[in-house]
Design an enzyme around this catalytic site. Structure first.
Site: not given
Ligand code: NAP
Length: 538
Positions: A305, A343
Site C-alpha cells: 500500500k 478502506d
Molecule cells: P499492517 O499494515 O501489516 O499492520 C499490522 C498491524 O497489526 C500493526 O499495527 C501490527 O503492530 C499489528 N500486529 C500484527 N500482529 C500483532 C500481534 N501479534 N500483536 C499485536 N499487534 C500485532 O496490516 P494492515 O493492512 O493494517 O491489516 C491489518 C488487519 O486488518 C489484517 O488482519 C487485515 O486482514 C485487516 N484488513 C481488513 C480489511 C477489510 O476490508 N476488512 C482491509 C484492510 C485490512 P506492530 O506495528 O507492532 O507490528
C-alpha cells in the site's frame, strides 16, 4: 485454428487404473471441461493394445492421449512413462490410429516421430500436439521464439510451450508468444505459484487451451485453478482479447475473496472484465511490465500500500494522501496511475451505520462526532481508521504493540497514543468505540483477541477489521457484553464496492456481490504461494 475460436478448458486426468480414468472422464464431462488429458503414464501396467480402445470408445468428450516421457518430467519427481521409448511411441501411434482427438509428443522426439507418422499409410484426424517443458525458468523472448519455430518445424498441428515462472513478470513473455502466434494454435503456460495468471488469462491472449483441475484437491500443479473456478469465477469461456483485466496485488494473495466478489459483480452487469489474483514480488516492476491499458484496476493489499502511494506520485487522491496508503490503483486513459484509498470510507461508513441501525445515533451528522474512538493497530488499516475517525470529528486514541508507531500515527492525526499493555485499564468514560486493525484473531488463530472481554464493558460498539472468520473472538465477546458489533466483512464489502466503481465507472451490484460470498462457487486452495513448483507440467 482461427484466433476467434474460444480457448478450450482441458482437465488433466491422473488415475492408477483404466476404470478410475473412465470414471474421471465422466466427471470431466460433467465439470464443463471441453477436453480431458489422459495422462496414461500414471496408469499401472498400461497395455496400449487393450486399454487404449477402452479409453477411447464412447468417450464423452475429446481427449488428449499423453504418455509423458520420464525425461520430460521434473528431475526429482516420480512421474513419467515406465516402459521403453519404443513402446511409448508405439502407444502414441496406436492412439493416432484409433483416432484419439489429440496426442501429445515431446519436441525432443517429435521431428522424427511426426515425419514417420505422416509418411505412413495411417489415415487419422488426430491432431498432434508438440510439447516442451522448462522446469527451471521462463527463457528470454528470443529463446522462446526460436524454440517455438523448432516446434512448428516438426510438422505438428499444435504447439504447447510450458515454462516455470520465477516472478509474475515472466508470464508476460508467455502472453507475448501467445499473442504473436498469428493464428497458429498455441498453448502457453507458466508453472509455479506466480504463473497462475497464465492459466486464468490465456483466453485473452489467444491460447488454444488452458488447464483446470477436475476438483479442489486434485490440482496437478501449484496454483492450478479448478475447471469450476475457470468457468464460474473467471468466466474464461467468454473471455476475449478485449477483456479488461483487474486484480488484487499482494503477497500472499491467493486467500483473497476479491476474485469471487468482483467477478460476480462483472457477470451481473455483463461487463467484459475479469479480476484475478496477482502474486507479486516487486510492485513497481510488476506495474511497469503489465503497462497495457487493458490492465486497468488494481486492489492493493499487504505489503504494497505504501509502494502504491509512491508509484502514483502526485496523482493520489486527498484521503489516500492523508492516510499515507493507497489500496486502489487505476490506470487512466492517458496511461497515468491514480491512487485511492477505499478502506477508510469502507470501515467508517460501516461503523457509522452500525451506530445508526442500533439506535445509538441519529442520521443528521456523523454519529462519531465527539465520541472517543480507540484504534488498536497502527498499520495500513489502523491509519485509515484513525484518519477517518478524526475527519468525522471523533476524539481518537491509538494503541499499538510497537508504541513508537502508535505515537507517530497519533501525532499525524492529532490523537492520543496508548501503550497496548495499558489498553485494558483505559476507561476514561463509557460508550467508547473500539476498532481492531491488527491481525490478532485472524485464521488460524481464531480464539485470540486483542483485548480481554472484561475491558470491553466501556465500549458501546466494537469493530474488527479481521474478516476471516466473520465472527472473531473479539466480536463474540462484544456481543456477549451487549455492545454493537460490526464485522470486517462489512468493511471488506464496502471498500470493494467503491473499488468496483473506480474499475468500471458504474456502481457495484451490491446484492449480487454479497450473495457471491455467502454462496461462493469454489474457493482457491489457500497458502499455495509458499510451496515451490512441483509435479505435472499442466
Ligand atoms: P499492517 O499494515 O501489516 O499492520 C499490522 C498491524 O497489526 C500493526 O499495527 C501490527 O503492530 C499489528 N500486529 C500484527 N500482529 C500483532 C500481534 N501479534 N500483536 C499485536 N499487534 C500485532 O496490516 P494492515 O493492512 O493494517 O491489516 C491489518 C488487519 O486488518 C489484517 O488482519 C487485515 O486482514 C485487516 N484488513 C481488513 C480489511 C477489510 O476490508 N476488512 C482491509 C484492510 C485490512 P506492530 O506495528 O507492532 O507490528
Amino acid at each position: 485454428m482461427e484466433r476467434s475460436q474460444k480457448c478450450l478448458i482441458c482437465t488433466p486426468l491422473i488415475a492408477k487404473t483404466v476404470n478410475e480414468m473412465l470414471f474421471q472422464l465422466q466427471l470431466a464431462k460433467e465439470s464443463g471441461a471441453d477436453v480431458a488429458e489422459l495422462r496414461v503414464d500414471h496408469i499401472t501396467d498400461f497395455n496400449a493394445e487393450s486399454d487404449l480402445p477402452l479409453l477411447l470408445k464412447d468417450r464423452p468428450l475429446p481427449v488428449i492421449v499423453t504418455p509423458r516421457a520420464k525425461w520430460e518430467c521434473k528431475a526429482d519427481s516420480n512421474e513419467g512413462y515406465e516402459g521403453n521409448e519404443e513402446a511409448r511411441q508405439d502407444l502414441l501411434r496406436k492412439a493416432y490410429e484409433l483416432g484419439a482427438d489429440y496426442i501429445d509428443v515431446e519436441l525432443k522426439v517429435a521431428g522424427e516421430f511426426v515425419k514417420k507418422l505422416k509418411d505412413s499409410s495411417i489415415k487419422s484426424s488426430t491432431k498432434i500436439i508438440v510439447s516442451n517443458h522448462n522446469w527451471e525458468l521462463t527463457p528470454s523472448q528470443e529463446e522462446i521464439d526460436a524454440t517455438i519455430e523448432q516446434m512448428w518445424a516438426t510438422g505438428g498441428d499444435i504447439v504447447k510451450y510450458v515454462t516455470t515462472a520465477k516472478d509474475i513478470t515472466d508470464v508476460a513473455r508467455v502472453f507475448h508468444f501467445l499473442s504473436e502466434a498469428k493464428g497458429r494454435p498455441t498453448i502457453g503456460l507458466a508453472m509455479g505459484p506466480t504463473g497462475m495468471i497464465s492459466r486464468l488469462l490465456s483466453p485473452k491472449f489467444g491460447g488454444y487451451l488452458t488447464f483446470g483441475a477436475l476438483s479442489k484437491g486434485q490440482e496437478s500443479a501449484p496454483g492450478q485453478p479448478t475447471v469450476q473456478d475457470l468457468i464460474e469465477v473467471y468466466r474464461v469461456k467468454s473471455m476475449d482479447r478485449e477483456t479488461v483485466v483487474c486484480g488484487v496485488v499482494g503477497k500472499p494473495v491467493y486467500h483473497s475473496k476479491g476474485p469471487i466478489l468482483h467477478n460476480r459483480g462483472f457477470a451481473e452487469l455483463n461487463l467484459n472484465y475479469v479480476y484475478v489474483p496477482f502474486l507479486v514480488d516487486d510492485f513497481a516492476h510488476f506495474m511497469s511490465v503489465y503497462s497495457e491499458s487493458d490492465f486497468r484496476g488494481f486492489s492493493v493489499t499487504i505489503p504494497y500500500k505504501e509502494d502504491a502511494l509512491r508509484l502514483c506520485g502526485d496523482k493520489v487522491e486527498f484521503v489516500a494522501k492523508g492516510i499515507g496508503a493507497v489500496n486502489t490503483v487505476i490506470r487512466e486513459k492517458d496511461g497515468e496511475l491514480k491512487g485511492y484509498n477505499t478502506d477508510c470510507e469502507g470501515a467508517l461508513s460501516a461503523i457509522e451505520d452500525g451506530l445508526r441501525h442500533s439506535g445509538l445515533a441519529t442520521n443528521s451528522e456523523s454519529p462519531l462526532k465527539d465520541k472517543l474512538f480507540v484504534v488498536i493497530g497502527a498499520g495500513g488499516a489502523g491509519k485509515a481508521l484513525a484518519y477517518g475517525a478524526k475527519e468525522r470529528h471523533a476524539r481518537v486514541a491509538v494503541a499499538n504493540r510497537n508504541y513508537e508507531r502508535a505515537k507517530t500515527l497519533a501525532e499525524s492525526v492529532g490523537a492520543e497514543a496508548i501503550e497496548l499493555e495499558k489498553l485494558a485499564d483505559f476507561r476514561p468514560e463509557t460508550g467508547m468505540i473500539l476498532a481492531n486493525s491488527t491481525s490478532i484473531g485472524m485464521e488460524p488463530e481464531v480464539t485470540k483477541s486483542p483485548i480481554s472481554k472484561d475491558a470491553l464493558s466501556a465500549y458501546s460498539l466494537v469493530f474488527d477489521a479481521v474478516y476471516t472468520p466473520k465472527e472473531t473472538q473479539l466480536l463474540k465477546d462484544a456481543i456477549e457484553i451487549g455492545a454493537v458489533d460490526v464485522s470486517g466483512e462489512e468493511m471488506f464489502y464496502r471498500q470493494a464496492f467503491a473499488q468496483f466503481k473506480y474499475f468500471t465507472g458504474v456502481p457495484a451490484p451490491e446484492r449480487a456481490m454479497r450473495d457471491a460470498l455467502s454462496s461462493p462457487p469454489v474457493a482457491h486452495k489457500g497458502s499455495q504461494e509458499n510451496t515451490g513448483p512441483k509435479m505435472s507440467a499442466l
